[in-house]
Scaffold this motif. Sequence first.
Motif, PDB file in Angstrom:
ATOM      1  N   ASN A 114       0.863  -1.174   0.000  1.00  0.00           N
ATOM      2  CA  ASN A 114       0.000   0.000   0.000  1.00  0.00           C
ATOM      3  C   ASN A 114       0.910   1.238   0.000  1.00  0.00           C
ATOM      4  OD1 ASN A 114      -1.636   2.204   0.713  1.00  0.00           O
ATOM      5  ND2 ASN A 114      -3.058   0.884   1.830  1.00  0.00           N
ATOM      6  N   ILE A 115       1.056   1.849  -1.164  1.00  0.00           N
ATOM      7  CA  ILE A 115       1.968   2.983  -1.342  1.00  0.00           C
ATOM      8  C   ILE A 115       1.568   4.156  -0.449  1.00  0.00           C
ATOM      9  CG2 ILE A 115       2.915   4.643  -3.012  1.00  0.00           C
ATOM     10  CD1 ILE A 115       3.840   1.802  -3.521  1.00  0.00           C
ATOM     11  N   ALA A 116       0.277   4.390  -0.277  1.00  0.00           N
ATOM     12  CA  ALA A 116      -0.181   5.497   0.559  1.00  0.00           C
ATOM     13  C   ALA A 116       0.341   5.348   1.989  1.00  0.00           C
ATOM     14  CB  ALA A 116      -1.705   5.575   0.550  1.00  0.00           C
ATOM     15  N   VAL A 117       0.268   4.142   2.530  1.00  0.00           N
ATOM     16  CA  VAL A 117       0.769   3.901   3.885  1.00  0.00           C
ATOM     17  C   VAL A 117       2.291   4.043   3.910  1.00  0.00           C
ATOM     18  CG1 VAL A 117       0.970   2.187   5.741  1.00  0.00           C
ATOM     19  CG2 VAL A 117      -1.205   2.466   4.533  1.00  0.00           C
ATOM     20  N   GLY A 118       2.966   3.596   2.865  1.00  0.00           N
ATOM     21  CA  GLY A 118       4.415   3.765   2.778  1.00  0.00           C
ATOM     22  C   GLY A 118       4.824   5.233   2.798  1.00  0.00           C
ATOM     23  N   ILE A 119       4.088   6.059   2.062  1.00  0.00           N
ATOM     24  CA  ILE A 119       4.387   7.499   2.013  1.00  0.00           C
ATOM     25  C   ILE A 119       4.168   8.140   3.389  1.00  0.00           C
ATOM     26  CG2 ILE A 119       3.632   9.721   1.064  1.00  0.00           C
ATOM     27  CD1 ILE A 119       3.071   8.156  -1.588  1.00  0.00           C
ATOM     28  N   ILE A 120       3.044   7.811   4.029  1.00  0.00           N
ATOM     29  CA  ILE A 120       2.761   8.383   5.345  1.00  0.00           C
ATOM     30  C   ILE A 120       3.799   7.916   6.365  1.00  0.00           C
ATOM     31  CG2 ILE A 120       1.109   8.459   7.266  1.00  0.00           C
ATOM     32  CD1 ILE A 120       0.335  10.157   4.810  1.00  0.00           C
ATOM     33  N   THR A 121       4.176   6.646   6.317  1.00  0.00           N
ATOM     34  CA  THR A 121       5.200   6.131   7.230  1.00  0.00           C
ATOM     35  C   THR A 121       6.514   6.867   7.025  1.00  0.00           C
ATOM     36  OG1 THR A 121       4.139   3.957   7.190  1.00  0.00           O
ATOM     37  CG2 THR A 121       6.394   4.037   7.995  1.00  0.00           C
ATOM     38  N   MET A 122       6.868   7.110   5.778  1.00  0.00           N
ATOM     39  CA  MET A 122       8.083   7.856   5.459  1.00  0.00           C
ATOM     40  C   MET A 122       7.987   9.282   6.010  1.00  0.00           C
ATOM     41  SD  MET A 122       9.569   8.581   1.671  1.00  0.00           S
ATOM     42  CE  MET A 122      11.243   9.100   1.397  1.00  0.00           C
ATOM     43  N   ALA A 123       6.852   9.916   5.825  1.00  0.00           N
ATOM     44  CA  ALA A 123       6.661  11.294   6.297  1.00  0.00           C
ATOM     45  C   ALA A 123       6.741  11.375   7.816  1.00  0.00           C
ATOM     46  CB  ALA A 123       5.313  11.837   5.804  1.00  0.00           C
ATOM     47  N   VAL A 124       6.182  10.388   8.512  1.00  0.00           N
ATOM     48  CA  VAL A 124       6.253  10.369   9.977  1.00  0.00           C
ATOM     49  C   VAL A 124       7.715  10.290  10.414  1.00  0.00           C
ATOM     50  CG1 VAL A 124       5.752   8.948  12.020  1.00  0.00           C
ATOM     51  CG2 VAL A 124       3.938   9.437  10.366  1.00  0.00           C
ATOM     52  N   SER A 125       8.485   9.395   9.798  1.00  0.00           N
ATOM     53  CA  SER A 125       9.898   9.244  10.163  1.00  0.00           C
ATOM     54  C   SER A 125      10.695  10.519   9.910  1.00  0.00           C
ATOM     55  CB  SER A 125      10.528   8.088   9.377  1.00  0.00           C
ATOM     56  OG  SER A 125       9.985   6.864   9.762  1.00  0.00           O
ATOM     57  N   ILE A 126      10.507  11.111   8.746  1.00  0.00           N
ATOM     58  CA  ILE A 126      11.269  12.311   8.389  1.00  0.00           C
ATOM     59  C   ILE A 126      10.804  13.514   9.215  1.00  0.00           C
ATOM     60  CG2 ILE A 126      11.766  13.965   6.537  1.00  0.00           C
ATOM     61  CD1 ILE A 126      11.640  11.545   4.589  1.00  0.00           C
ATOM     62  N   GLY A 127       9.494  13.690   9.326  1.00  0.00           N
ATOM     63  CA  GLY A 127       8.970  14.827  10.076  1.00  0.00           C
ATOM     64  C   GLY A 127       9.402  14.809  11.534  1.00  0.00           C
ATOM     65  N   LEU A 128       9.273  13.663  12.177  1.00  0.00           N
ATOM     66  CA  LEU A 128       9.675  13.585  13.577  1.00  0.00           C
ATOM     67  C   LEU A 128      11.183  13.669  13.757  1.00  0.00           C
ATOM     68  CD1 LEU A 128       7.103  11.019  14.980  1.00  0.00           C
ATOM     69  CD2 LEU A 128       7.215  13.483  15.369  1.00  0.00           C
ATOM     70  N   ALA A 129      11.929  13.270  12.744  1.00  0.00           N
ATOM     71  CA  ALA A 129      13.394  13.413  12.807  1.00  0.00           C
ATOM     72  C   ALA A 129      13.771  14.887  12.938  1.00  0.00           C
ATOM     73  CB  ALA A 129      14.049  12.798  11.581  1.00  0.00           C
ATOM     74  N   PHE A 130      13.064  15.764  12.229  1.00  0.00           N
ATOM     75  CA  PHE A 130      13.345  17.196  12.340  1.00  0.00           C
ATOM     76  C   PHE A 130      13.019  17.707  13.749  1.00  0.00           C
ATOM     77  CE2 PHE A 130      13.263  17.284   7.646  1.00  0.00           C
ATOM     78  CZ  PHE A 130      14.455  17.955   7.434  1.00  0.00           C
ATOM     79  N   VAL A 131      11.921  17.223  14.318  1.00  0.00           N
ATOM     80  CA  VAL A 131      11.550  17.631  15.675  1.00  0.00           C
ATOM     81  C   VAL A 131      12.587  17.123  16.681  1.00  0.00           C
ATOM     82  CG1 VAL A 131       9.818  17.378  17.494  1.00  0.00           C
ATOM     83  CG2 VAL A 131       9.095  17.736  15.129  1.00  0.00           C
ATOM     84  N   ILE A 132      12.957  15.849  16.553  1.00  0.00           N
ATOM     85  CA  ILE A 132      13.962  15.276  17.442  1.00  0.00           C
ATOM     86  C   ILE A 132      15.285  16.023  17.281  1.00  0.00           C
ATOM     87  CG2 ILE A 132      15.351  13.213  17.938  1.00  0.00           C
ATOM     88  CD1 ILE A 132      12.813  11.589  16.890  1.00  0.00           C
ATOM     89  N   GLY A 133      15.703  16.215  16.038  1.00  0.00           N
ATOM     90  CA  GLY A 133      16.967  16.882  15.769  1.00  0.00           C
ATOM     91  C   GLY A 133      17.000  18.305  16.301  1.00  0.00           C
TER      92      GLY A 133
END
Length: 131
Positions: free
Chosen positions: A108-127
């Motif tokens: 499911n590409i949509a779930v893959g995209i959202i999962t990717m966005a969660v990882s990248i978005g939260l990485a900026f917050v953590i960083g």
Amino acid sequence: MEAFISTFIYFLMAIIVVVIGLVVFEFLTRKYKDWEEIKNGNHSVALSIAGKIIGICIILSFAIYHSITVWETILWGGYGVVLQLIAYWVFEGLTRKFSVEEQLKGNNIAVGIITMAVSIGLAFVIGASIT
């Protein structure tokens, strides 16, 4: 010359932290094997893993900016991997109507995209929180 050596050390450290992070994520993925799915052309799993790699590297880059030693950067990197794991579990928990793992396995590409966005978005917050 010292800057070249320092860059190479951080480069090696980043590879090690990313590989360890991916091994941990692979171990926690119970419904499929990441690299087997990628070998079989599963784009959603590839997007999810790409998000994890980018996310870990974003956290490491902030750690490099704000750390004094390589060891301090490694500690922040490890902490970032742990927080990325927590983010994945929270995301899985918030999607009550379906399993993220099953959707990724089903390509499911949509779930893959959202999962990717969660990882990248939260990485900026953590960083950004690294001091």
